[in-house]
Design an enzyme around this catalytic site. Structure first.
Site, short mmCIF file in Angstrom:
data_model
loop_
_atom_site.label_atom_id
_atom_site.label_comp_id
_atom_site.label_asym_id
_atom_site.label_seq_id
_atom_site.Cartn_x
_atom_site.Cartn_y
_atom_site.Cartn_z
N ASN A 246 16.72 -38.08 -16.30
CA ASN A 246 16.98 -36.63 -16.45
C ASN A 246 15.89 -35.82 -15.74
OD1 ASN A 246 14.77 -36.85 -18.12
ND2 ASN A 246 15.77 -36.02 -19.95
N LEU B 168 -6.85 -42.40 -18.22
CA LEU B 168 -8.12 -42.54 -17.51
C LEU B 168 -7.95 -42.62 -15.99
CD1 LEU B 168 -11.18 -42.98 -17.66
CD2 LEU B 168 -10.73 -45.43 -17.80
N SER C 134 4.93 -50.91 -26.20
CA SER C 134 3.56 -50.57 -25.85
C SER C 134 2.59 -51.28 -26.77
CB SER C 134 3.40 -49.06 -26.04
OG SER C 134 2.05 -48.69 -26.01
N LYS D 182 6.08 -40.04 -23.43
CA LYS D 182 4.97 -40.99 -23.63
C LYS D 182 3.60 -40.39 -23.90
CE LYS D 182 3.74 -41.37 -18.78
NZ LYS D 182 3.26 -42.22 -17.69
N LYS E 243 7.99 -46.08 -30.92
CA LYS E 243 8.08 -47.43 -30.33
C LYS E 243 8.23 -48.48 -31.43
CE LYS E 243 7.68 -46.35 -25.95
NZ LYS E 243 8.84 -46.46 -25.05
N TYR F 22 3.53 -53.23 -23.09
CA TYR F 22 2.61 -53.01 -21.97
C TYR F 22 1.23 -52.66 -22.50
CZ TYR F 22 7.10 -51.52 -19.79
OH TYR F 22 8.39 -51.39 -19.36
N PHE F 23 0.22 -53.16 -21.80
CA PHE F 23 -1.13 -52.69 -22.07
C PHE F 23 -1.36 -51.45 -21.19
CE2 PHE F 23 -2.90 -55.22 -25.49
CZ PHE F 23 -1.76 -55.95 -25.78
N ASN F 24 -2.37 -51.37 -20.36
CA ASN F 24 -2.61 -50.09 -19.68
C ASN F 24 -2.24 -50.16 -18.19
OD1 ASN F 24 -4.19 -50.04 -22.20
ND2 ASN F 24 -4.84 -48.05 -21.46
N ASP G 137 -8.41 -42.41 -30.78
CA ASP G 137 -8.70 -43.54 -29.89
C ASP G 137 -9.25 -44.73 -30.66
OD1 ASP G 137 -7.90 -42.66 -27.44
OD2 ASP G 137 -9.91 -42.28 -26.63
N TYR H 154 4.46 -40.85 -31.20
CA TYR H 154 4.83 -41.68 -30.04
C TYR H 154 4.83 -43.16 -30.43
CZ TYR H 154 4.35 -44.43 -25.81
OH TYR H 154 4.51 -45.41 -24.84
P1 NAD Z 1 7.30 -41.86 -16.92
O1 NAD Z 1 7.27 -40.59 -17.68
O2 NAD Z 1 6.78 -41.87 -15.52
O3 NAD Z 1 8.80 -42.44 -16.89
C1 NAD Z 1 9.73 -42.18 -17.89
C2 NAD Z 1 10.98 -41.61 -17.21
O4 NAD Z 1 11.98 -41.37 -18.19
C3 NAD Z 1 10.71 -40.28 -16.51
O5 NAD Z 1 11.20 -40.35 -15.18
C4 NAD Z 1 11.49 -39.26 -17.33
O6 NAD Z 1 11.99 -38.19 -16.54
C5 NAD Z 1 12.60 -40.13 -17.91
N1 NAD Z 1 13.16 -39.64 -19.18
C6 NAD Z 1 12.49 -39.22 -20.28
N2 NAD Z 1 13.35 -38.90 -21.24
C7 NAD Z 1 14.59 -39.13 -20.76
C8 NAD Z 1 15.89 -38.97 -21.28
N3 NAD Z 1 16.09 -38.51 -22.51
N4 NAD Z 1 16.95 -39.30 -20.49
C9 NAD Z 1 16.76 -39.77 -19.24
N5 NAD Z 1 15.54 -39.93 -18.69
C10 NAD Z 1 14.48 -39.61 -19.44
O7 NAD Z 1 6.56 -42.96 -17.78
P2 NAD Z 1 6.15 -44.47 -17.47
O8 NAD Z 1 4.69 -44.54 -17.52
O9 NAD Z 1 6.85 -44.96 -16.28
O10 NAD Z 1 6.70 -45.16 -18.79
C11 NAD Z 1 7.94 -45.83 -18.84
C12 NAD Z 1 8.12 -46.39 -20.24
O11 NAD Z 1 7.04 -47.28 -20.55
C13 NAD Z 1 8.13 -45.33 -21.36
O12 NAD Z 1 9.09 -45.71 -22.31
C14 NAD Z 1 6.74 -45.43 -21.92
O13 NAD Z 1 6.70 -45.04 -23.27
C15 NAD Z 1 6.44 -46.91 -21.77
N6 NAD Z 1 5.00 -47.20 -21.72
C16 NAD Z 1 4.21 -46.59 -20.79
C17 NAD Z 1 2.84 -46.85 -20.78
C18 NAD Z 1 1.93 -46.16 -19.79
O14 NAD Z 1 0.73 -46.11 -20.04
N7 NAD Z 1 2.42 -45.64 -18.67
C19 NAD Z 1 2.29 -47.75 -21.69
C20 NAD Z 1 3.12 -48.38 -22.60
C21 NAD Z 1 4.48 -48.09 -22.60
N1 UFG Z 2 -10.62 -42.04 -21.43
C1 UFG Z 2 -11.72 -41.25 -21.14
N2 UFG Z 2 -11.51 -40.06 -20.49
C2 UFG Z 2 -10.29 -39.63 -20.13
C3 UFG Z 2 -9.15 -40.44 -20.44
C4 UFG Z 2 -9.37 -41.62 -21.10
O1 UFG Z 2 -12.85 -41.62 -21.45
O2 UFG Z 2 -10.17 -38.53 -19.56
C5 UFG Z 2 -10.83 -43.34 -22.11
C6 UFG Z 2 -10.17 -43.43 -23.46
O3 UFG Z 2 -11.01 -42.92 -24.46
C7 UFG Z 2 -9.91 -44.93 -23.57
C8 UFG Z 2 -9.65 -45.35 -22.11
O4 UFG Z 2 -10.21 -44.33 -21.31
O5 UFG Z 2 -11.07 -45.57 -23.99
C9 UFG Z 2 -8.18 -45.48 -21.79
O6 UFG Z 2 -7.52 -44.27 -22.15
P1 UFG Z 2 -6.02 -43.96 -21.69
O7 UFG Z 2 -5.69 -42.60 -22.21
O8 UFG Z 2 -5.88 -44.19 -20.22
O9 UFG Z 2 -5.17 -45.09 -22.40
P2 UFG Z 2 -4.99 -45.46 -23.93
O10 UFG Z 2 -5.41 -46.87 -24.11
O11 UFG Z 2 -5.62 -44.45 -24.82
O12 UFG Z 2 -3.42 -45.31 -24.12
C10 UFG Z 2 -2.49 -45.80 -23.14
C11 UFG Z 2 -1.24 -44.96 -23.20
C12 UFG Z 2 -0.57 -45.15 -24.52
C13 UFG Z 2 -0.30 -46.61 -24.72
C14 UFG Z 2 -1.57 -47.41 -24.61
C15 UFG Z 2 -1.28 -48.88 -24.71
O13 UFG Z 2 -1.55 -43.58 -23.01
O14 UFG Z 2 0.66 -44.47 -24.51
O15 UFG Z 2 -2.20 -47.14 -23.38
O16 UFG Z 2 -0.34 -49.24 -23.78
F1 UFG Z 2 0.25 -46.79 -25.95
#
Ligand code: NAD
Ligand code: UFG
Length: 338
Positions: A33, A200, A125, A85, A153, A177-179, A295, A149
């Site tokens: 979307n 980060l 996640s 997310k 999940k 997924y991790f990071n 955090d 959030y």
């Molecule tokens: P992203 O925001 O880049 O991708 C998500 C996509 O979904 C976007 O393109 C958005 O426009 C679309 N979207 C959102 N709501 C929608 C809806 N209702 N209908 C259709 N499309 C919709 O995020 P990402 O980092 O690529 O994450 C993908 C998935 O992985 C998410 O479910 C997220 O929660 C999960 N995830 C991401 C991370 C991360 O750190 N990036 C970590 C763990 C899990």
């Molecule tokens: N951090 C900083 N400064 C910043 C951003 C982050 O010091 O500006 C630190 C955070 O405190 C943490 C590390 O960098 O120690 C990583 O932070 P992120 O925000 O990049 O990632 P998180 O581990 O907090 O969370 C991410 C996603 C979550 C997901 C999680 C596990 O944002 O959605 O990874 O997949 F659930």
């Protein structure tokens, strides 16, 4: 040939996964979307792959639109990325998160079931582990959530398990997924956060390119070697490959599996800053500030189950992650609008 439907197909992880799926011989159909992405991402994927990427603009909560998609396309499986997310935003707008992530997924599964499409790879996640006490984190560790959030999940993990238990024809891979960091090595696609990045790596990249003055390091008093938070950063191309392997696994195995996608290696915030600036030869000014509420100190995966079940492990190292993140940032200082 039936296609793999990628919900959230224009997003960060899905756009990279589309490339790996096409390279592995799958057909893909992207659905988005565009609430957090732009169609340009799919144009760039097409440029990388040398072929167009079919896509539908639709919302996963729109059951009629999904019906139409399943009626007009042959779909064999769904890789379900679509969702919101941002942890902080989820505490301000919980209903949007439950609606998009939980209600959206329930709608999607209902339509899939109606059309007999019962293969699903789901983006979960490491957040479902809450503040895990034991490192590395195994898939059977206790699960909890501290924000809407994470809660969404976690709820979806339970919902999908109930669904699979009710109908053993479902084959579901829940990928924790991790990071995810980095970008495709072409520098054509990458993470494109709206506004101020929460995460980060995009923040470091924007400081390095001069868009932001300095990085705030959230806390240096965690129980980690240098006091800053430790995470399991994984290159997005490795993560993308993990989806291909998960789909191939589901083609052979019924049931539901929940699998970590991480490297098994943790790095601290300061190690990330150092690697980025040394490998890319660019300054990343930073200051230590207070901890970010919510955090945790340390989080890294036990990555053995993915190897055992899928034959997958992360191949790219920290140097690849920071190099590819920087290439994307430099080539696209304003994301896809550059
Ligand atoms: P992203 O925001 O880049 O991708 C998500 C996509 O979904 C976007 O393109 C958005 O426009 C679309 N979207 C959102 N709501 C929608 C809806 N209702 N209908 C259709 N499309 C919709 O995020 P990402 O980092 O690529 O994450 C993908 C998935 O992985 C998410 O479910 C997220 O929660 C999960 N995830 C991401 C991370 C991360 O750190 N990036 C970590 C763990 C899990
Ligand atoms: N951090 C900083 N400064 C910043 C951003 C982050 O010091 O500006 C630190 C955070 O405190 C943490 C590390 O960098 O120690 C990583 O932070 P992120 O925000 O990049 O990632 P998180 O581990 O907090 O969370 C991410 C996603 C979550 C997901 C999680 C596990 O944002 O959605 O990874 O997949 F659930």
């Amino acid at each position: 040939m039936p296609a793999i439907l990628l919900t959230g197909g224009a997003g960060y992880i899905a756009s990279h996964t589309a490339i790996c799926l096409l390279e592995a011989g799958f057909e893909v159909l992207a659905l988005d979307n565009f609430s957090n992405s732009q169609p340009q991402a799919l144009e760039r994927v097409a440029q990388i792959c040398g072929r167009s990427i079919p896509f539908v603009q639709a919302d996963i909560r729109d059951e009629a639109a999904l019906e139409h998609v399943f009626n007009t396309h042959q779909i064999s499986a769904v890789v379900h990325f679509a969702g919101l997310k941002a942890v902080g935003e989820s505490t301000e707008k919980p209903l949007e998160y439950y609606d998009n992530n939980v209600a959206g997924t329930v709608t999607l599964c209902r339509v899939m079931a109606r059309h007999g499409v019962k293969q699903l790879v789901f983006s979960s996640s490491a957040t479902v582990y809450g503040d895990a006490q034991k490192m590395p984190i195994c898939e059977d560790a206790p699960r909890s959530a501290t924000n809407p959030y994470g809660q969404s999940k976690l709820m979806l993990e339970y919902i999908l398990a109930d669904l699979q238990a009710s109908d053993p024809q479902w084959r579901i891979a829940v990928l924790r997924y991790f990071n995810p960091v980095g970008a495709h090595p072409s520098g054509l696609i990458g993470e494109n956060p709206n506004g101020i990045p929460n995460n980060l790596m995009p923040f470091i990249s924007q400081v390095a390119v001069g868009k932001r003055a300095k990085l705030s390091v959230f806390g240096d008093d965690y129980a980690t070697p240098d006091g800053t938070g430790v995470r399991d950063y994984i290159h997005v191309m490795d993560l993308a490959d993990g989806h291909v392997k998960a789909l191939q696994y589901l083609q052979q195995q019924a049931g539901l599996v929940a699998v970590n996608l991480g490297t098994g290696q943790g790095y601290s915030v300061l190690q990330m800053v150092k690697a980025f600036s040394e490998i890319n030869q660019v300054a990343v000014p930073y200051q230590i500030v207070a901890r970010r509420p919510g955090d945790i100190g340390t989080c890294y995966a036990d990555a053995r189950l993915a190897l055992q079940l899928f034959g997958w492990k992360a191949e790219r190292d920290l140097a690849d992650m920071v190099r590819d993140a920087w290439r994307w940032q430099q080539q696209n200082p304003d994301g896809y609008c550059s």
